[in-house]
Design an enzyme around this catalytic site. Structure first.
Site, PDB file in Angstrom:
ATOM      1  N   TYR A 142      -0.091  67.562  17.851  1.00 57.17           N
ATOM      2  CA  TYR A 142       0.973  67.644  16.850  1.00 57.17           C
ATOM      3  C   TYR A 142       0.396  67.736  15.439  1.00 57.17           C
ATOM      4  O   TYR A 142       1.019  68.309  14.546  1.00 57.17           O
ATOM      5  CB  TYR A 142       1.862  66.395  16.903  1.00 57.17           C
ATOM      6  CG  TYR A 142       2.946  66.422  17.945  1.00 57.17           C
ATOM      7  CD1 TYR A 142       2.648  66.576  19.292  1.00 57.17           C
ATOM      8  CD2 TYR A 142       4.281  66.251  17.568  1.00 57.17           C
ATOM      9  CE1 TYR A 142       3.659  66.561  20.238  1.00 57.17           C
ATOM     10  CE2 TYR A 142       5.287  66.238  18.516  1.00 57.17           C
ATOM     11  CZ  TYR A 142       4.970  66.401  19.845  1.00 57.17           C
ATOM     12  OH  TYR A 142       5.966  66.387  20.768  1.00 57.17           O
ATOM     13  N   LYS A 187      -5.629  63.931  31.034  1.00 54.76           N
ATOM     14  CA  LYS A 187      -5.945  65.131  31.814  1.00 54.76           C
ATOM     15  C   LYS A 187      -7.470  65.293  31.762  1.00 54.76           C
ATOM     16  O   LYS A 187      -8.008  66.294  31.276  1.00 54.76           O
ATOM     17  CB  LYS A 187      -5.207  66.338  31.199  1.00 54.76           C
ATOM     18  CG  LYS A 187      -5.302  67.618  32.019  1.00 54.76           C
ATOM     19  CD  LYS A 187      -4.467  67.616  33.276  1.00 54.76           C
ATOM     20  CE  LYS A 187      -4.691  68.875  34.092  1.00 54.76           C
ATOM     21  NZ  LYS A 187      -4.042  68.834  35.417  1.00 54.76           N
ATOM     22  N   ASP A 219      -0.246  65.347  35.255  1.00 52.66           N
ATOM     23  CA  ASP A 219       0.617  66.099  36.182  1.00 52.66           C
ATOM     24  C   ASP A 219       1.045  65.208  37.351  1.00 52.66           C
ATOM     25  O   ASP A 219       2.208  65.206  37.768  1.00 52.66           O
ATOM     26  CB  ASP A 219      -0.057  67.396  36.667  1.00 52.66           C
ATOM     27  CG  ASP A 219      -1.495  67.216  37.113  1.00 52.66           C
ATOM     28  OD1 ASP A 219      -2.080  66.130  36.875  1.00 52.66           O
ATOM     29  OD2 ASP A 219      -2.053  68.157  37.713  1.00 52.66           O
ATOM     30  N   ASP A 243       5.443  62.638  24.781  1.00 51.41           N
ATOM     31  CA  ASP A 243       6.700  63.310  24.448  1.00 51.41           C
ATOM     32  C   ASP A 243       7.376  63.793  25.730  1.00 51.41           C
ATOM     33  O   ASP A 243       8.563  63.550  25.967  1.00 51.41           O
ATOM     34  CB  ASP A 243       6.406  64.505  23.518  1.00 51.41           C
ATOM     35  CG  ASP A 243       7.662  65.279  23.178  1.00 51.41           C
ATOM     36  OD1 ASP A 243       8.678  64.641  22.876  1.00 51.41           O
ATOM     37  OD2 ASP A 243       7.619  66.525  23.235  1.00 51.41           O
ATOM     38  N   ASP A 247      10.776  61.974  28.017  1.00 53.01           N
ATOM     39  CA  ASP A 247      12.054  62.638  28.336  1.00 53.01           C
ATOM     40  C   ASP A 247      12.331  62.526  29.833  1.00 53.01           C
ATOM     41  O   ASP A 247      13.461  62.248  30.261  1.00 53.01           O
ATOM     42  CB  ASP A 247      12.011  64.134  27.965  1.00 53.01           C
ATOM     43  CG  ASP A 247      12.650  64.407  26.612  1.00 53.01           C
ATOM     44  OD1 ASP A 247      12.586  63.521  25.751  1.00 53.01           O
ATOM     45  OD2 ASP A 247      13.204  65.513  26.426  1.00 53.01           O
TER      46      ASP A 247
HETATM   47  C1  IPM Z   1      10.731  63.165  20.097  1.00 50.98           C
HETATM   48  C2  IPM Z   1      11.082  64.563  19.672  1.00 50.98           C
HETATM   49  C3  IPM Z   1      10.148  64.982  18.554  1.00 50.98           C
HETATM   50  C4  IPM Z   1       8.730  64.948  19.096  1.00 50.98           C
HETATM   51  C5  IPM Z   1      10.462  66.339  17.922  1.00 50.98           C
HETATM   52  C6  IPM Z   1      11.878  66.397  17.414  1.00 50.98           C
HETATM   53  C7  IPM Z   1       9.480  66.695  16.826  1.00 50.98           C
HETATM   54  O1  IPM Z   1      11.016  65.434  20.754  1.00 50.98           O
HETATM   55  O2  IPM Z   1      10.828  62.252  19.245  1.00 50.98           O
HETATM   56  O3  IPM Z   1      10.370  62.977  21.250  1.00 50.98           O
HETATM   57  O4  IPM Z   1       8.304  65.911  19.722  1.00 50.98           O
HETATM   58  O5  IPM Z   1       8.039  63.953  18.866  1.00 50.98           O
HETATM   59 MG    MG Z   2      10.672  64.460  22.613  1.00 51.68          MG
END
Ligand code: IPM
Ligand code: MG
Length: 355
Positions: A142, A187, A219, A243, A247
């Site tokens: 990032y 990884k 993975d 990240d 999710d």
């Molecule tokens: C998160 C989001 C952010 C990230 C984006 C919006 C930049 O996906 O907080 O997980 O990738 O960190």
């Molecule tokens: Mg995210």
């Protein structure tokens, strides 16, 4: 106690969910004799519209000067075509970097009242889902160099030993406070940065003999999270892996709208935000679930303000709301009572009690 909180309402559903969290904070302050002062900060698309910049320096400074920051959500289709360095998300990345919050804590915990909402089989859910992803937040790909030259684009993934060590320590300390199992995810079969990651984690392990350290390739971890999530206690990983995995982990709890997060660095000034996005499609319709933000506010009280009783009271008020059968549209199921964002805030605020 008096605390100064920087408030970023942001875009989409951001303002309405933050509003409910502030009502809950105000009632908590009243019950426990605290004063919370709020300073509004513009960040994201609304800041692009106002200043042509997703996070002007003076707005960032308000956050750095606060006791902690509460954030709703930023971004939306409206700003999709602006150049990369101007996107709303860039404001968020600059905020994390500017506040130095290198450690992002994302719990994946199933609320028993919502167990049916998980997309996983009941036999898997019944074994329990309760783990935390500790994500490195201000390094890695990032924040490496990004460039596009001709037909080739490059993003650099770089970590130093000291960057890995400080997040590693948070992983071990988090595990010490829980079931003492830490899974380091990387990884290392492909990436040099992951081999360094693994080496640092193992050298740290000697200092935390009470924590059982294991390694897992990213993975495989993605697969294990859906196959057998009950095996995890604390997962520590680099920025982009965290990240993606967070999710996935939120989805198996069935309710991304319920999940809060905290981000901390060297001081107690933290950044607290729900992990969901700004959902522009339902913005302003009183449909959003404010609980991720309300629980983020509870985390702020627990981790930055040393107010564990107050944080417990908020979490209990949320639990009582679910017990009573109230649900916003995102987690609505048969036999439950559907409520809007504001009503959800009303009920949780009413439920708040001094223990
Ligand atoms: C998160 C989001 C952010 C990230 C984006 C919006 C930049 O996906 O907080 O997980 O990738 O960190
Ligand atoms: Mg995210």
């Amino acid at each position: 106690m008096t605390k100064n909180i920087a408030v970023i309402r942001g875009d989409g559903i951001g303002p309405e969910i933050v509003e409910q969290a502030l009502r809950v904070l105000d009632k908590t302050a009243e019950l426990y004799g605290h004063t919370f002062n709020y300073t509004d900060v513009d960040m994201g698309g609304c800041a692009i519209d106002k200043y042509g910049d997703p996070l002007p320096e003076k707005e960032l400074q308000k956050c750095i000067d606060s006791d902690s920051v509460l954030l709703g959500a930023v971004g939306g289709d409206k700003w999709n075509d602006v150049p990369g360095h101007m996107r709303p998300e860039k404001g968020l990345l600059r905020l994390r970097e500017g506040m130095g919050v290198y450690s992002n804590n994302r719990p994946a915990k199933i609320w028993q009242q919502l167990a049916d909402a998980s997309p996983l089989k009941k036999s898997i859910v019944d074994k329990g889902i309760d783990f935390i992803i500790v994500r490195e937040l201000i390094g890695g790909i990032y924040f490496g160099e990004h460039k596009t030259e001709g037909d080739t684009a490059t993003d650099v993934l770089k970590y130093s030993e000291s960057e890995i060590e400080r997040i590693g320590r948070i992983g071990f300390e988090t595990a010490q406070k829980r079931n003492k199992r830490l899974c380091s995810v990387e990884k290392s079969n492909v990436l040099d940065s992951s081999r360094l990651w693994k080496k640092v984690m193992h050298s740290l392990a000697e200092e935390y003999p009470d924590v059982e350290l294991s390694d897992m390739l990213v993975d495989n971890c993605a697969m294990q999270i859906v196959k057998n999530p009950s095996q995890f206690d604390v997962v520590v990983t680099e920025n982009m892996f965290g990240d993606i995995l967070s999710d996935e982990a939120s989805m198996i709890t069935g309710s991304i709208g319920m999940i809060p997060s905290s981000s901390l660095g060297a001081t107690t000034c933290g950044l607290y935000e729900p992990i969901h996005g700004s959902a522009p499609d339902i913005a302003g319709k009183d449909l959003a679930n404010p609980i991720g933000t309300i629980l983020s506010a509870a985390m702020m009280l627990r981790f930055s303000f040393d107010m564990p009783k107050e944080a417990d009271a908020i979490e209990d008020a949320v639990s009582a709301y679910l017990d009573a059968g109230y649900r916003t549209a995102d987690i609505m199921s048969e036999g439950m009572t559907q409520v809007g964002c504001r009503k959800c805030g009303d009920i949780i605020t009413e439920n708040l009690k001094k223990e």
